[in-house]
Design a protein around this motif. Structure first.
Motif, mmCIF file in Angstrom:
data_model
loop_
_atom_site.group_PDB
_atom_site.id
_atom_site.type_symbol
_atom_site.label_atom_id
_atom_site.label_comp_id
_atom_site.label_asym_id
_atom_site.label_seq_id
_atom_site.Cartn_x
_atom_site.Cartn_y
_atom_site.Cartn_z
ATOM 1 N N ILE A 141 16.489 -8.582 -19.664
ATOM 2 C CA ILE A 141 15.408 -8.230 -18.408
ATOM 3 C C ILE A 141 14.946 -9.773 -17.772
ATOM 4 N N ILE A 142 15.330 -9.873 -16.516
ATOM 5 C CA ILE A 142 14.909 -11.264 -15.844
ATOM 6 C C ILE A 142 14.361 -11.025 -14.457
ATOM 7 N N PRO A 143 13.766 -12.049 -14.049
ATOM 8 C CA PRO A 143 13.036 -11.774 -12.629
ATOM 9 C C PRO A 143 14.243 -11.410 -11.673
ATOM 10 N N TYR A 144 13.340 -10.585 -10.725
ATOM 11 C CA TYR A 144 14.295 -10.160 -9.758
ATOM 12 C C TYR A 144 14.753 -11.199 -8.908
ATOM 13 N N GLN A 145 16.240 -11.364 -8.543
ATOM 14 C CA GLN A 145 16.696 -12.638 -7.737
ATOM 15 C C GLN A 145 18.053 -12.292 -7.438
ATOM 16 N N ALA A 146 18.454 -13.153 -6.530
ATOM 17 C CA ALA A 146 20.055 -13.252 -6.092
ATOM 18 C C ALA A 146 20.940 -13.287 -7.053
ATOM 19 N N ILE A 147 22.149 -12.803 -6.891
ATOM 20 C CA ILE A 147 23.232 -12.761 -7.909
ATOM 21 C C ILE A 147 24.063 -13.899 -7.485
ATOM 22 N N PRO A 148 24.460 -15.040 -8.271
ATOM 23 C CA PRO A 148 25.556 -15.966 -7.900
ATOM 24 C C PRO A 148 26.776 -15.074 -8.017
ATOM 25 N N MET A 149 27.848 -15.241 -7.053
ATOM 26 C CA MET A 149 29.095 -14.455 -7.192
ATOM 27 C C MET A 149 30.293 -15.369 -6.530
ATOM 28 N N GLN B 234 1.029 -1.211 -0.115
ATOM 29 C CA GLN B 234 -0.153 0.060 -0.069
ATOM 30 C C GLN B 234 0.695 1.022 0.015
ATOM 31 N N SER B 235 0.420 2.375 -0.669
ATOM 32 C CA SER B 235 1.148 3.469 -0.963
ATOM 33 C C SER B 235 1.563 4.051 0.674
ATOM 34 N N ASP B 236 0.496 3.990 1.382
ATOM 35 C CA ASP B 236 1.048 4.572 2.903
ATOM 36 C C ASP B 236 2.069 3.605 3.677
ATOM 37 N N GLN B 237 2.505 2.389 3.152
ATOM 38 C CA GLN B 237 3.213 1.669 3.846
ATOM 39 C C GLN B 237 4.644 1.557 3.232
ATOM 40 N N LEU B 238 4.840 2.577 2.366
ATOM 41 C CA LEU B 238 6.227 2.606 1.776
ATOM 42 C C LEU B 238 7.366 3.311 2.402
ATOM 43 N N GLU B 239 8.557 2.567 2.727
ATOM 44 C CA GLU B 239 9.692 3.119 3.078
ATOM 45 C C GLU B 239 10.621 3.329 2.348
ATOM 46 N N PHE B 240 11.691 3.681 2.555
ATOM 47 C CA PHE B 240 12.477 3.944 1.334
ATOM 48 C C PHE B 240 13.636 2.745 1.180
ATOM 49 N N GLY B 241 13.520 2.093 -0.103
ATOM 50 C CA GLY B 241 14.553 1.089 -0.386
ATOM 51 C C GLY B 241 14.305 -0.359 0.174
ATOM 52 N N LYS B 242 13.318 -0.603 0.417
ATOM 53 C CA LYS B 242 13.221 -1.988 1.328
ATOM 54 C C LYS B 242 12.285 -2.999 0.577
ATOM 55 N N ILE B 243 11.692 -2.516 -0.637
ATOM 56 C CA ILE B 243 10.868 -3.271 -1.510
ATOM 57 C C ILE B 243 10.914 -3.213 -2.873
ATOM 58 N N PHE B 244 11.287 -4.186 -3.798
ATOM 59 C CA PHE B 244 11.576 -4.315 -4.899
ATOM 60 C C PHE B 244 10.834 -5.007 -5.992
ATOM 61 N N THR B 245 10.755 -4.359 -7.177
ATOM 62 C CA THR B 245 9.779 -4.874 -8.295
ATOM 63 C C THR B 245 10.066 -6.329 -8.579
ATOM 64 N N ASP B 246 9.355 -6.852 -9.557
ATOM 65 C CA ASP B 246 9.495 -8.310 -9.948
ATOM 66 C C ASP B 246 10.500 -8.579 -11.097
ATOM 67 N N HIS B 247 11.055 -7.610 -11.657
ATOM 68 C CA HIS B 247 12.318 -7.674 -12.592
ATOM 69 C C HIS B 247 13.128 -6.949 -12.167
ATOM 70 N N MET B 248 14.389 -7.342 -13.129
ATOM 71 C CA MET B 248 15.660 -6.204 -13.228
ATOM 72 C C MET B 248 16.429 -6.226 -14.590
ATOM 73 N N PHE B 249 17.121 -5.299 -14.801
ATOM 74 C CA PHE B 249 17.797 -5.255 -16.054
ATOM 75 C C PHE B 249 19.329 -5.603 -15.847
ATOM 76 N N VAL B 250 19.850 -6.600 -16.353
ATOM 77 C CA VAL B 250 21.156 -7.106 -16.297
ATOM 78 C C VAL B 250 22.012 -7.070 -17.760
ATOM 79 N N MET B 251 23.223 -6.607 -17.393
ATOM 80 C CA MET B 251 24.310 -6.763 -18.553
ATOM 81 C C MET B 251 25.558 -6.896 -18.167
#
Length: 363
Positions: free
Chosen positions: A49-57, A19-36
């Motif tokens: 563009i892939i689903p938001y996920q952890a990065i194997p490093m 909900q818009s009134d529950q938003l804080e700064f930088g704690k929630i992330f959308t469904d996808h991310m861009f990678v190159m």
């Protein structure tokens, strides 16, 4: 170099949206991310563009050991007619490349990255909040990924863009914040990395910020790293002072980050005919201006908070109240002008906003 198509892999599951009134700064992330990715042989390749996920490093990835990383921050806004607007995104890409140069990271093709950002927002358009004071925060960043413990620039890198619906950066919103002048620690020096947006600058600022927060202050005001005399910037903002009718901001000197909002404020003030000067200003001059009654306003500028009025300054444990702790006239006018342009409610006479191509948010 031929244009590379952006590969798209959509997520099979969607996250619940807050909900818009529950938003804080930088704690929630959308469904996808861009990678190159980058390698010396291929350059920047495989934009996707892939689903938001952890990065194997690999544990030996150089970013973990030598901090070779840069990042940016910008926002997307919903206009009154439900279009999605970006604010000066090309400036962020230009600054990202300047940071890349300082950190020995290969230059990006800004057109490809902006195209990827546009496509990412098109896919996750329903995540862009439209309530008052909310926006979609955009975080592009680059990290060094070569598994090597030698001290040298990496030969491989990864660029990512993640998105986060956010509310106000400060709980105070446009209301004045309290900041403390830092006279023990330093943020950066000329010749260092202060004018690049790199992770290490922020890591080195955390101790002073932590101390300031325990005393009830939102941010610290940094002095120069040599004489500890001249004002530079605030933790996450550039800083402006209204002294006897004139706006003064520290000049760029190699250790101050050049903010996009700072640049926008300078252009607006000049357009309005308000006297504005970029120059060295000492903390002693500022205190003298306060004591003489000539210090009329202080405000910070940055992507996260846009305009953040300063209601109180503390220096050597002495508090200095600004504008009776109230938001000043210039601060308020700048905030309304910039946020109005960002949201499409005020004329964009400078051509700062960019509509995300063919995206209309579902009402």
């Amino acid at each position: 170099m031929p244009k590379q198509p952006i590969r798209v892999e959509l997520s099979s599951t969607k996250k619940p949206k807050p909900q818009s009134d529950q938003l804080e700064f930088g704690k929630i992330f959308t469904d996808h991310m861009f990678v190159m990715d980058y390698s010396i042989d291929q350059g920047w390749y495989d934009p996707r563009i892939i689903p938001y996920q952890a990065i194997p490093m690999d544990p030996a990835s150089m970013v973990y050991h030598y901090g070779q990383s840069v990042f940016e921050g910008l926002k997307a806004y919903v206009s009154e007619d439900q279009k999605i607007l970006l604010f000066r995104p090309e400036k962020n890409m230009e600054r990202l490349n300047r940071s890349n140069d300082r950190l020995c990271i290969p230059q990006i093709d800004t057109e490809t990255v902006l195209e990827g950002l546009n496509e990412l927002i098109r896919i996750d358009k329903d995540w862009v909040p439209d309530a008052e004071g909310t926006s979609l925060y955009i975080r592009p960043f680059i990290i060094s990924t070569e598994p090597y413990l030698g001290v040298a620039p990496s030969s491989t890198y990864k660029l990512l863009i993640i998105l986060s619906p956010v509310g106000s950066y400060y709980k105070e919103g446009i209301h004045p914040v309290k900041i403390a002048v830092e006279n023990e620690f330093v943020r950066a020096v000329k010749g260092g990395t202060g004018n690049a947006k790199t992770a290490g600058n922020y890591a080195s600022s955390l101790k002073a910020q932590q101390v300031a927060e325990t005393k009830g202050f939102s941010q610290v005001l940094w002095l120069d790293g040599v004489e500890k005399k001249y004002i530079e910037e605030v933790g996450s903002m550039n800083i402006f002072f209204k002294i006897n009718g004139e706006i003064v901001t520290p000049e760029l000197n190699g250790s101050i980050l050049e903010g996009i909002t700072r640049n926008s404020v300078l252009e607006l003030l000049k357009h309005w005919g308000i006297p504005v000067t970029e120059r060295k200003i000492s903390i002693d001059e500022l205190i003298e201006a306060h004591q003489s009654g000539e210090l009329e306003e202080i405000f910070g500028t940055g992507t996260a908070a846009v305009i953040s009025p300063v209601g109180e300054l503390i220096y050597h444990d002495q508090p200095y109240v600004i504008q009776d702790g109230q938001t000043g006239e210039v601060s308020k006018k700048l905030y309304e002008a910039i946020t109005g342009i960002q949201k499409g409610t005020q004329p964009d006479i400078f051509g700062w906003t960019v509509e995300v191509d063919s995206v209309v948010k579902q009402a």
